[in-house]
Design an enzyme around this catalytic site. Structure first.
Site, PDB file in Angstrom:
ATOM      1  N   LYS A   1       0.851  -1.192   0.000  1.00 26.70           N
ATOM      2  CA  LYS A   1       0.000   0.000   0.000  1.00 26.70           C
ATOM      3  C   LYS A   1       0.888   1.244   0.000  1.00 26.70           C
ATOM      4  O   LYS A   1       1.883   1.313   0.718  1.00 26.70           O
ATOM      5  CB  LYS A   1      -0.896  -0.020   1.241  1.00 26.70           C
ATOM      6  CG  LYS A   1      -1.995   1.045   1.231  1.00 26.70           C
ATOM      7  CD  LYS A   1      -2.890   0.919   2.467  1.00 26.70           C
ATOM      8  CE  LYS A   1      -4.002   1.960   2.482  1.00 26.70           C
ATOM      9  NZ  LYS A   1      -4.819   1.883   3.723  1.00 26.70           N
TER      10      LYS A   1
ATOM     11  N   SER B   1      -9.770   2.190   2.597  1.00 25.61           N
ATOM     12  CA  SER B   1      -8.882   2.897   1.713  1.00 25.61           C
ATOM     13  C   SER B   1      -7.928   1.997   0.928  1.00 25.61           C
ATOM     14  O   SER B   1      -7.460   2.367  -0.137  1.00 25.61           O
ATOM     15  CB  SER B   1      -8.045   3.883   2.534  1.00 25.61           C
ATOM     16  OG  SER B   1      -7.197   3.176   3.429  1.00 25.61           O
TER      17      SER B   1
ATOM     18  N   SER C   1      -9.897  -0.149   6.779  1.00 25.29           N
ATOM     19  CA  SER C   1      -9.270  -0.033   5.457  1.00 25.29           C
ATOM     20  C   SER C   1      -8.581  -1.288   4.952  1.00 25.29           C
ATOM     21  O   SER C   1      -8.185  -1.363   3.793  1.00 25.29           O
ATOM     22  CB  SER C   1      -8.261   1.117   5.443  1.00 25.29           C
ATOM     23  OG  SER C   1      -8.948   2.347   5.460  1.00 25.29           O
TER      24      SER C   1
END
Lengths: 498, 501, 98
Positions: free
Chosen positions: B80, B155, B179
């Site tokens: 990420k 996210s 997330s």
């Protein structure tokens, strides 16, 4: 327009000053408060930074144990209570020298609080209450380019060095100091000066005011003599020498009195002290600075110093300043008056260090008070900032003890040292100040003196040995002072057979 | 050889250990897959082809030299974009950090590298992890491999979509309010939020410091556990990291025995607002666990209803301060430096240009919640509610070993559906937020497809602090029981993506 | 009455150093009003005697020893700088022009 200031005596006749001091101390830890970067002063720009103190995305702080330890020691030495549990807090405001745009500080949970200390001014003891001492971090340093004289005003841009960012600071805040009006500024100076001595004794800071490792902000307000309601206060920043503590406060008293006398109002504002011109000027209005949006620092866990740890640290504290003063006076055999002079001169610690280097107490006092403190006072500098320290004083006195210098020559050596002419040896060399210890030149001078003063020789020979003093004077004059008078007497007596 | 990208991390590791495949081959296969499908999925913001192949070659060389390697050595991973990797662009999905190359590795990345895991590149995310759909990324939306017209969750939508699209067998996410778990649920994959402090935040670009937690994403429970073990453990660079042994997550994932385990179904996390297909799959999974020997009871956590409002005070407050560092002075975007504008003006112009709407909303909200006069009513009160939520958990864990709920109230929604309705978007995280506020461990495991839309449903498990192993116990039990029904893990039901080279 | 006015939003944006346009203010202010109404629900919880939680876990006294670790090089430190001069970060004038 009315006068900018009134005379200090006039101001104090009408108003009582109320003061508060905030002192920032940079600790002498090896590493920064929240990261492992070194804290060396004067390193090339941006060579002592890492992701943490540069505020890079993702970096996290970790508390320096010695920083906490030093804070506790300072708190204890100022007779504070030490929190059983406290947190760091973020103080949020934007400024280019602050990498994260918040300062990691403490807010309503300082590590030390409710303390006191005593200072002595002109033989009177005054108690100063300590509100708190808390831990925080320093900011980076900006250089302003493109304006006049490197000031922030008128600069086209600034250059930032983050070496200083994150160096541990302890902020010490006094409660309101109320002392007889005429003593206010002197008490403030004595407090800061004594705090310096205390921090040195604790070995928690270098306390170099010239390098900014001790910085003072002074809050001053006036109230009509005898009134109880407090006036509006100003906060004067950048007061960075002992002398300027006294001067800046005196200036603010006289300025505020002038404003009030003219029917004006004191603005609650930040003011900047200017060492060169001896005045304060209004700081920039900070429209949003009041709202720092403090909240507990989520990246750091609470600090809960165990009582065992606190007691361990208490056991390492040096003796209290008031007790120490009594002990030193006894050890040194000084009268009350002599001791008061020593304390007022601000040279106490220097004298202690000089004596530690093997110098007799009276000699140490003589040089520090007679030469160095006098010079500092006349030239408007702090004793600390002089190029002469205990080591130099001890070196000079050793030469006096060895008969290489006499007091008169030693004074000239100090003169040279203060003028920056180098080490004592270099000054002696350059100025040609050493006493002549070789018998040859002395005997030649003695012969000349005897030849030039037949009358005196006659008197001596006729049973008045005291008359020989005149011959010694003549020899010393001949040698332009660079002879040991005792040695001259010895040689002369031998020559005259007395 | 069969398609390497369809293998689990464990299978890939076995192939490499038995020298049937090299890490370079495995890595190249995944890079090829990215090249083939990422044009339509858009999971990656940056693919580090050279770096990944170099890491892979280094692992192969070590293996050839007979060095002892970890169980995931040579296995590729998607990272990420919120975690720093030295020299590799890191943006956190924001324009304000476009082009920034961090000069240091995050702790998670250090540990991945030390384990020989090959980092393929950086995955898309909502800007600064603020969002539940990746639509708040400054670099475009990631598409859900199950239905490209839908969002993959957020996210960390990029990380979950990457493993769901077989672009990587493993991924790293970060979970502040869901997330990792919500995108896991939306893409039919496993997403684990370890105990807060169980994984290091050093090098994680902070959203909300007291909530952020990095964690593993994978297609199977065991793969997730193996990755969990690599990244977890005490880190002296993170003061909030826990100085204890990592819970036995791998053993739990291998064992998967729930007999006698006490499971509490949270009464408050269901009912109105929950999609029927989600509730149906959730309850079937609960029944399945009962059949496997778990003792299931209903548990009430009365303060969970205030978790969302408390969260949307605490998070923006911390975020408003964390994001202050983006001021155009030391790194990142600088706008308006024309020689006359002041630093303050340049900062304001740069933040205006560099931040998206959601970031601005939350910064302003957080600034408000912390400002004098409002602090007690908002931030202070939210912290008290946080205490009450943690107490709900403590009381519940006196009765049961783990708590369960649907991971999300609905399945993945269509791109654009909620983008200008912040509150509807926030409600995605109703089930996941309480665990962040209390700091305990939680995970989402695939439990089937909703009848209405054929999209994946996530089964949410919450375990006490440092009992992350219990998540894997439940996940493994559920996974093997469901695999028996389906003839494989849920992912095998995902539609084939069109290859658009 | 809205829970937050357009003027308050503008003030907060200044405090947070975001130069919002008028159009954005028009857009954001009502959204923030809705959000603040939502988050304001925390006030419904009776919690006077409840201690606040600032950290997820009750850790204390996490400290490091006072030791140096290697720094970034100045080149690394300045690598992301929008502008640099004399090994320092170059930033715009700090005070507004008079």
């Amino acid at each position: 327009m009315t006068a900018d200031v009134v005379a200090i005596d006039d101001a104090l006749a009408q108003y009582d000053p109320v003061m508060g001091l905030e002192v920032h101390v940079e600790l002498n830890t090896k590493s920064k408060m929240f990261c492992g970067c070194p804290t060396e002063f004067g390193a090339p720009p941006n060579t002592q930074t890492c992701p943490v103190c540069l505020g890079l995305p993702g970096a996290l702080p970790v508390v320096n144990r010695r920083g906490v330890e030093s804070a506790i020691k300072i708190g204890l030495a100022l007779n504070c209570e030490i929190a059983e549990w406290c947190r760091f807090a973020r103080k949020n405001y934007f400024y280019p020298d602050m990498p994260k745009n918040f300062q990691t500080s403490q807010y309503d949970e300082p590590i030390a609080f409710n303390g006191w200390t005593e200072v002595v001014v002109d033989g009177e003891t005054y108690r100063i209450e300590i509100e708190r001492a808390h831990m925080e971090e320093d900011t980076g340093k900006s250089t302003h380019v493109g304006g006049a004289t490197g000031r922030i005003q008128g600069a086209s841009h600034s250059l930032v060095d983050y070496n200083r960012a994150g160096i541990p600071l302890i902020e010490i805040v006094t409660k309101t100091i109320e002392v007889p009006p005429a003593k206010a500024a002197a008490v403030a100076r004595a407090f800061v000066s004594q705090l310096r001595d205390l921090l040195l004794a604790l070995d928690v800071s270098d306390v170099r005011m010239d390098q900014g490792s001790l910085r003072c902000d002074a809050n001053v307000s006036l109230k009509p003599s005898g009134a109880t309601a407090l006036g509006t206060r100003t906060e004067t920043k950048n007061v960075n020498s002992f002398r300027s503590v006294e001067r800046a406060i005196t200036y603010e008293i006289t300025r505020q009195a002038a404003v009030l006398n003219a029917g004006g109002k004191i603005l609650q504002e930040t003011r900047h002290w200017h060492e060169d011109t001896g005045i304060t000027t209004s700081g920039r209005e900070k429209s949003d600075a009041d709202d720092y949006r403090y909240f507990p620092e989520p990246d750091l866990v609470p600090v809960a110093p165990s009582r065992e740890w606190v007691e361990e640290l208490r056991a390492t504290l040096p003796e209290a300043p008031s007790l120490r003063r009594v002990r030193l006076q006894t050890d040194w055999g000084f009268t009350d008056l002599e001791m008061r002079d020593v304390i007022n001169s601000g040279a106490l610690e220097s004298i202690v260090l000089t004596i530690d280097l093997g110098v007799a107490a009276a000699a140490a006092k003589k040089w520090w008070l007679g030469e160095l403190a006098r010079f500092a006072n006349e030239s408007g500098t702090d004793l600390d900032a002089l190029p002469v320290g205990p080591a130099e004083v001890a070196e000079v006195q050793k030469l006096v003890d060895a008969g290489t210098l006499n007091d008169k020559l030693a004074r000239q050596v100090f003169e040279g040292l203060l003028a920056g002419e180098g080490t004592p040896a270099e000054v002696i060399e350059k100025r040609g100040l050493a006493l002549v210890s070789d018998d040859g030149p002395l005997l030649e001078a003695i012969d000349r003196a005897i030849a030039a003063n037949p009358g005196v020789v006659e008197k001596v020979n006729s049973g008045k040995p005291a008359a020989a003093g005149a011959l010694i004077g003549a020899v010393m004059k001949d040698m332009r002072g660079q002879a040991d008078a005792a040695k001259v007497r010895e040689l002369l007596n031998a020559k005259l057979g007395i | 050889m069969s398609d390497l990208t369809r293998k689990t991390a464990v299978e890939l590791s076995e192939l490499m250990v038995s020298k049937q495949a090299s890490s370079v081959e495995v890595t190249q296969a995944h890079l090829d897959r990215i090249g083939a499908v990422d044009g339509s999925v858009k999971a990656f913001l940056h693919v580090d082809t050279e770096g990944a192949l170099a890491q892979a070659a280094a692992v192969d060389a070590k293996r050839a030299a007979g060095e002892k390697l970890g169980p995931l050595a040579g296995v590729p991973l998607a990272l990420k974009d919120v975690l720093t990797q030295e020299g590799v662009p890191t943006t956190a999905g924001s324009k304000i950090l476009e082009g920034w190359k961090p000069p240091y590795d995050s702790t998670v990345v250090k540990r991945l590298k030390a384990a020989g895991i090959v980092i393929l590149g950086k995955t898309n995310m909502d800007e600064f992890a603020m969002g539940s759909s990746t639509e708040n990324s400054a670099y475009g939306t990631t598409h859900n491999p199950w239905d490209l017209a839908r969002i993959p969750g957020g996210s960390g939508g990029g990380s979950s979509a990457a493993i769901s699209a077989y672009e990587a067998p493993l991924a790293i996410g970060t979970d502040t309010g869901g997330s990792i778990r919500q995108p896991g649920a939306f893409t039919g994959t496993v997403g684990v939020k370890p105990t807060y402090g169980g994984t290091s935040r050093y090098g994680l670009i902070a959203l909300a410091s007291s909530l952020d937690t990095p964690g593993p994403c994978a297609r199977t429970t065991l793969d997730a556990a193996l990755l969990h073990e690599v990244i977890a453990g005490w880190d002296p660079l993170d003061s909030t990291s826990i100085n204890q042994d990592v819970p036995p997550v791998v053993a739990a994932a291998r064992n998967g025995d729930v007999s006698g385990l006490r499971i509490g179904v949270v009464k408050e996390l269901g009912g109105e607002g929950y999609q029927p297909g989600v509730e149906a799959r959730f309850h079937e999974a609960v029944e399945l666990l009962t059949k496997l020997g778990a003792e299931v009871v209903e548990v009430s956590c009365p303060h969970f209803q205030y978790a969302l409002p408390a969260y949307y005070l605490i998070l923006p407050s911390e975020a408003s301060s964390n994001l202050a560092k983006f001021d155009a002075m030391r790194y990142g975007l600088r706008v308006g430096d024309d020689g006359t504008n002041s630093a303050e003006k340049v900062t304001s112009l740069s933040r205006e240009a560099g931040f998206g709407d959601e970031v601005k909303r939350r910064i302003i909200l957080g600034t408000h919640a912390l400002s004098s006069g409002y602090y007690d009513a908002y931030y202070g009160q939210a912290q008290k509610v946080r205490t009450l939520i943690a107490q709900d958990f403590t009381k519940a864990y006196e009765q049961v070993d783990v708590l369960v709920s649907p991971a999300t109230p609905t399945t993945a929604f269509a791109i654009g559906d909620r983008i200008d309705d912040p509150i509807a978007m926030y409600k995605n995280d109703l089930c996941t937020i309480p665990s962040n506020l209390a700091g305990n461990a939680a995970a989402s495991f695939p439990c089937g497809l909703a009848d209405e839309d054929g999209l994946p449903v996530g089964f949410h498990v919450m375990a006490p602090v440092m009992r992350d192993d219990l998540l894997y116990t439940v996940g493994a039990a559920l996974e093997s029981a469901l695999a028996e029904q389906w003839g494989g893990v849920l992912m095998t039901k995902a539609p084939e993506l069109e290859v658009t080279r | 009455m809205p829970s937050i006015t357009r003027e308050e939003v503008a003030h907060l944006a200044r405090l947070a150093r975001i130069e919002l346009s008028d159009a954005e203010l028009d857009h954001l202010a009502p959204q923030l009003d809705q959000i603040i109404t939502l988050v304001g629900q925390v006030s419904q919880v009776a919690a006077d005697d409840i201690p606040p939680t600032s950290h997820a876990l009750p850790l204390t006294n996490v400290m490091r020893e006072d030791e140096n670790v290697p720094c970034l090089t100045p080149e690394q430190a300045l690598s992301g700088a929008p502008a640099a001069e004399a090994q320092r970060f170059r930033v715009p004038r700090i005070l507004e022009e008079d």
